[in-house]
Design a protein around this motif. Structure first.
Motif, short mmCIF file in Angstrom:
data_model
loop_
_atom_site.label_atom_id
_atom_site.label_comp_id
_atom_site.label_asym_id
_atom_site.label_seq_id
_atom_site.Cartn_x
_atom_site.Cartn_y
_atom_site.Cartn_z
N PHE A 46 0.85 -1.19 0.00
CA PHE A 46 0.00 0.00 0.00
C PHE A 46 0.89 1.23 0.00
N SER A 47 0.43 2.30 -0.64
CA SER A 47 1.27 3.49 -0.75
C SER A 47 1.26 4.35 0.51
N ASP A 48 0.21 4.27 1.30
CA ASP A 48 0.20 5.07 2.52
C ASP A 48 -0.72 4.47 3.57
N MET A 49 -0.62 5.06 4.75
CA MET A 49 -1.43 4.60 5.87
C MET A 49 -1.79 5.82 6.70
N LYS A 50 -3.05 5.89 7.10
CA LYS A 50 -3.48 6.94 8.01
C LYS A 50 -3.08 6.49 9.40
N VAL A 51 -1.97 7.04 9.87
CA VAL A 51 -1.33 6.57 11.10
C VAL A 51 -2.26 6.66 12.30
N ASP A 52 -3.00 7.74 12.45
CA ASP A 52 -3.86 7.90 13.62
C ASP A 52 -4.99 6.88 13.66
N MET A 53 -5.38 6.38 12.50
CA MET A 53 -6.48 5.42 12.45
C MET A 53 -6.01 4.00 12.15
N GLY A 54 -4.75 3.84 11.71
CA GLY A 54 -4.23 2.52 11.37
C GLY A 54 -4.89 1.92 10.14
N VAL A 55 -5.34 2.78 9.23
CA VAL A 55 -6.05 2.33 8.04
C VAL A 55 -5.13 2.39 6.83
N LEU A 56 -5.01 1.28 6.13
CA LEU A 56 -4.22 1.24 4.89
C LEU A 56 -5.07 1.77 3.75
N SER A 57 -4.44 2.49 2.84
CA SER A 57 -5.17 2.95 1.67
C SER A 57 -4.27 2.91 0.44
N ASN A 58 -4.87 3.00 -0.70
CA ASN A 58 -4.17 3.00 -1.98
C ASN A 58 -3.31 1.76 -2.20
N TRP A 59 -4.00 0.64 -2.42
CA TRP A 59 -3.32 -0.62 -2.69
C TRP A 59 -2.54 -0.49 -3.99
N VAL A 60 -1.26 -0.86 -3.96
CA VAL A 60 -0.38 -0.75 -5.11
C VAL A 60 -0.31 -2.08 -5.85
N GLY A 61 -0.28 -3.18 -5.10
CA GLY A 61 -0.21 -4.50 -5.71
C GLY A 61 0.49 -5.49 -4.81
N SER A 62 0.69 -6.68 -5.31
CA SER A 62 1.43 -7.72 -4.59
C SER A 62 2.74 -7.95 -5.33
N TYR A 63 3.84 -7.87 -4.58
CA TYR A 63 5.16 -7.97 -5.18
C TYR A 63 6.04 -8.94 -4.40
N PRO A 64 7.03 -9.55 -5.06
CA PRO A 64 7.96 -10.46 -4.39
C PRO A 64 8.76 -9.76 -3.29
N ARG A 65 9.15 -10.51 -2.28
CA ARG A 65 9.95 -9.98 -1.16
C ARG A 65 11.23 -9.30 -1.62
N ALA A 66 11.84 -9.82 -2.68
CA ALA A 66 13.13 -9.30 -3.15
C ALA A 66 13.06 -7.84 -3.58
N TYR A 67 11.88 -7.32 -3.84
CA TYR A 67 11.73 -5.94 -4.27
C TYR A 67 11.78 -4.96 -3.11
N PHE A 68 11.72 -5.46 -1.87
CA PHE A 68 11.62 -4.58 -0.72
C PHE A 68 12.60 -4.93 0.39
N GLU A 69 12.87 -3.92 1.19
CA GLU A 69 13.70 -4.06 2.39
C GLU A 69 12.83 -3.55 3.54
N ILE A 70 12.83 -4.25 4.66
CA ILE A 70 12.04 -3.83 5.81
C ILE A 70 12.72 -2.64 6.47
N VAL A 71 11.97 -1.55 6.63
CA VAL A 71 12.48 -0.34 7.27
C VAL A 71 12.15 -0.36 8.75
N ASP A 72 10.90 -0.68 9.06
CA ASP A 72 10.43 -0.67 10.45
C ASP A 72 9.43 -1.80 10.61
N ASN A 73 9.71 -2.69 11.52
CA ASN A 73 8.84 -3.85 11.74
C ASN A 73 7.77 -3.57 12.78
N ASN A 74 7.78 -2.40 13.38
CA ASN A 74 6.83 -2.08 14.46
C ASN A 74 5.89 -0.96 14.06
N THR A 75 5.38 -0.97 12.86
CA THR A 75 4.49 0.07 12.38
C THR A 75 3.14 -0.05 13.02
#
Length: 75
Positions: A46-75
């Motif tokens: 997802f491209s963003d999240m409304k932090v105060d509400m914990g709501v995900l919005s703007n689904w981008v798609g499903s992608y393989p793990r290799a395309y991403f690096e974990i920045v923060d595991n405690n979001t």
């Protein structure tokens, strides 16, 4: 029919692949939010999240793990 609530582990992800060149909707070094796919081989992104509400919005798609690096595991 019953619906069972399932907890997901939300992760802040940084893209390490320039998907624009391949026609994908992800950009290198941009941060996204996501959780693992059911098969555990990728992320639902997802491209963003409304932090105060914990709501995900703007689904981008499903992608393989290799395309991403974990920045923060405690979001």
């Amino acid at each position: 029919m019953s619906i069972r609530k399932t907890e997901i582990e939300l992760k802040k992800l940084a893209c390490v692949f320039d998907g624009q060149e391949e026609g994908l909707h992800i950009k290198k070094e941009k941060e996204y939010y996501g959780f693992e796919t059911a098969d555990g081989r990728g992320y639902n992104v997802f491209s963003d999240m409304k932090v105060d509400m914990g709501v995900l919005s703007n689904w981008v798609g499903s992608y393989p793990r290799a395309y991403f690096e974990i920045v923060d595991n405690n979001t």
